[in-house]
Write a protein that holds these residues in place. Structure first.
Motif, PDB file in Angstrom:
ATOM      1  N   GLY A   1      -4.563  11.707   3.518  1.00  0.00           N
ATOM      2  CA  GLY A   1      -3.113  11.823   3.647  1.00  0.00           C
ATOM      3  C   GLY A   1      -2.330  10.558   3.340  1.00  0.00           C
ATOM      4  O   GLY A   1      -1.146  10.470   3.633  1.00  0.00           O
ATOM      5  N   ILE A   2      -3.003   9.552   2.789  1.00  0.00           N
ATOM      6  CA  ILE A   2      -2.293   8.324   2.421  1.00  0.00           C
ATOM      7  C   ILE A   2      -1.974   8.392   0.930  1.00  0.00           C
ATOM      8  O   ILE A   2      -2.863   8.308   0.089  1.00  0.00           O
ATOM      9  CB  ILE A   2      -3.152   7.073   2.729  1.00  0.00           C
ATOM     10  CG1 ILE A   2      -3.463   7.013   4.229  1.00  0.00           C
ATOM     11  CG2 ILE A   2      -2.444   5.804   2.262  1.00  0.00           C
ATOM     12  CD1 ILE A   2      -4.433   5.905   4.608  1.00  0.00           C
ATOM     13  N   MET A   3      -0.690   8.610   0.620  1.00  0.00           N
ATOM     14  CA  MET A   3      -0.289   8.765  -0.777  1.00  0.00           C
ATOM     15  C   MET A   3       0.397   7.503  -1.269  1.00  0.00           C
ATOM     16  O   MET A   3       1.611   7.374  -1.179  1.00  0.00           O
ATOM     17  CB  MET A   3       0.663   9.958  -0.913  1.00  0.00           C
ATOM     18  CG  MET A   3       0.053  11.270  -0.463  1.00  0.00           C
ATOM     19  SD  MET A   3      -1.301  11.791  -1.529  1.00  0.00           S
ATOM     20  CE  MET A   3      -0.390  12.528  -2.872  1.00  0.00           C
ATOM     21  N   LEU A   4      -0.365   6.567  -1.768  1.00  0.00           N
ATOM     22  CA  LEU A   4       0.204   5.311  -2.253  1.00  0.00           C
ATOM     23  C   LEU A   4      -0.289   5.035  -3.675  1.00  0.00           C
ATOM     24  O   LEU A   4      -1.497   5.070  -3.913  1.00  0.00           O
ATOM     25  CB  LEU A   4      -0.233   4.149  -1.365  1.00  0.00           C
ATOM     26  CG  LEU A   4       0.495   3.929  -0.053  1.00  0.00           C
ATOM     27  CD1 LEU A   4      -0.098   2.723   0.673  1.00  0.00           C
ATOM     28  CD2 LEU A   4       1.986   3.727  -0.296  1.00  0.00           C
ATOM     29  N   PRO A   5       0.632   4.765  -4.598  1.00  0.00           N
ATOM     30  CA  PRO A   5       0.191   4.387  -5.940  1.00  0.00           C
ATOM     31  C   PRO A   5      -0.598   3.074  -5.897  1.00  0.00           C
ATOM     32  O   PRO A   5      -0.319   2.210  -5.066  1.00  0.00           O
ATOM     33  CB  PRO A   5       1.496   4.181  -6.704  1.00  0.00           C
ATOM     34  CG  PRO A   5       2.565   4.797  -5.884  1.00  0.00           C
ATOM     35  CD  PRO A   5       2.089   4.790  -4.467  1.00  0.00           C
ATOM     36  N   VAL A   6      -1.580   2.952  -6.775  1.00  0.00           N
ATOM     37  CA  VAL A   6      -2.376   1.728  -6.858  1.00  0.00           C
ATOM     38  C   VAL A   6      -2.144   1.068  -8.217  1.00  0.00           C
ATOM     39  O   VAL A   6      -2.237   1.720  -9.259  1.00  0.00           O
ATOM     40  CB  VAL A   6      -3.885   2.027  -6.668  1.00  0.00           C
ATOM     41  CG1 VAL A   6      -4.726   0.776  -6.917  1.00  0.00           C
ATOM     42  CG2 VAL A   6      -4.162   2.568  -5.269  1.00  0.00           C
TER      43      VAL A   6
END
Ligand code: C2E
Ligand code: MG
Ligand code: MG
Ligand code: MG
Length: 292
Positions: free
Chosen positions: A109-114
């Motif tokens: 559930g962690i939606m972070l762009p890399v």
């Protein structure tokens, strides 16, 4: 032929030079082993919107967990592999592992762009965009827009036409680009117009001293002004203190990355940091000032 080569070797023979080559060769062999032995690690540094406090992404930064020498930073090993095929091997390793991490966080559930740093040699190999396409195919659950490629301003300039073509093909795949260390290359301002980038990263060397060095302040001010005029999002690197943050916000730059927000950390520490960050009162106050 062999004879001729022998003669050339003799002609240029210089024992100290020979030894240097030997050392370099061994260092490179060792780095290849590091990849195979799984000694490389990715650390992640958060990027935030100082105005809202929102975390907008993380940058993947390579480390080498050396069994004898401990945790090595890029400055300690990147120079030895620069301009060798190992640079591409490293790049492929980093892309694959960043995608796996994206997948893993997404499942939790962690939606972070890399963001991933791409070396010039890697960007300019002929089939770079095909490799990116295959990478995305191998990780169908990850949205292409979650991957951001950081390219040095100077890198794109080696062969501007080739770089632009490759970047355009990657963007068609849905992948984003950031221009890294902006301001350190030549004629930065014209590049701004040409480069199809989604984010401009102001180099940390200017940000670090902007409060004490008038020239650095002038550069930071100009970059922010131009980026805003061209309507390109920008991010300040090297934000070490709240004073930096305030000054940058005052100039119209809201996105930031730096030790004052968070140091690069291993992937397993990130969820905990994400919990703690909204509670940091100093940065919350800054965000409130902006809203008021
Ligand atoms: P970069 O891409 O400009 O990354 C930012 C660097 O600044 C990182 O250093 C980061 O730890 C450091 N930094 C962040 N905030 C602050 C701050 O507030 N103060 C100071 N003094 N430093 C800060 P790091 O991790 O040592 O990486 C150095 C450079 O090595 C990177 O610069 C990038 O050019 C290169 N690099 C890192 N990882 C990779 C990689 O996976 N592939 C390639 N090709 N290059 C990489
Ligand atoms: Mg970078
Ligand atoms: Mg940078
Ligand atoms: Mg840099």
């Amino acid at each position: 032929r062999a004879k001729q080569r022998g003669r050339n070797t003799y002609h240029f023979f210089d024992p100290s030079h020979d030894r240097q080559l030997q050392v370099r060769f061994e260092q490179r062999q060792r780095f290849l082993e590091a990849i195979r032995n799984d000694e490389l690690r990715l650390f992640y540094q958060p990027q935030v919107d100082m105005g809202s406090g929102r975390v907008v992404g993380v940058e993947a930064l390579i480390r080498w967990q050396h069994p004898e020498e401990g945790l090595l930073s890029p400055a300690q090993f990147l120079p030895t592999i620069e301009a060798t095929p190992l640079e591409v091997d490293l790049g492929e390793w980093v892309l694959e592992h960043a995608m796996r991490q994206l997948e893993n966080w997404q499942e939790r559930g962690i939606m972070l762009p890399v963001s991933v740093n791409i070396s010039p040699a890697h960007l300019l190999i002929e089939d770079f965009s095909d490799r990116i396409a295959r990478l995305l195919e191998r990780h169908p659950k990850v949205l292409p827009a979650m991957l951001k490629l950081e390219v040095l301003e100077t890198a794109a300039m080696h062969d501007i036409q080739a770089a632009l073509a490759t970047m355009a093909r990657c963007q068609q795949l849905g992948v984003n680009f950031a221009i890294d260390d902006f301001g350190t290359g030549f004629s930065s301002l014209t590049h701004l117009r040409q480069l199809p980038v989604d984010l401009i990263k102001i180099d940390q060397s200017f940000v670090r001293d902007m409060l004490s060095d008038r020239d650095d302040m002038a550069i930071v001010e100009s970059v922010i002004y131009m980026a805003n005029r061209f309507q390109r999002p920008m991010l300040a690197e090297g934000v070490e203190t709240l004073d930096h943050a305030k000054a940058l916000m005052g100039l119209g730059c809201r996105l930031a990355q730096g030790y004052g927000i968070a140091r690069p950390m291993s992937a397993d520490l990130l969820p905990e940091w994400l919990q703690r960050w909204p509670k940091r009162s100093d940065w919350r106050a800054l965000a409130r000032e902006e809203v008021d």
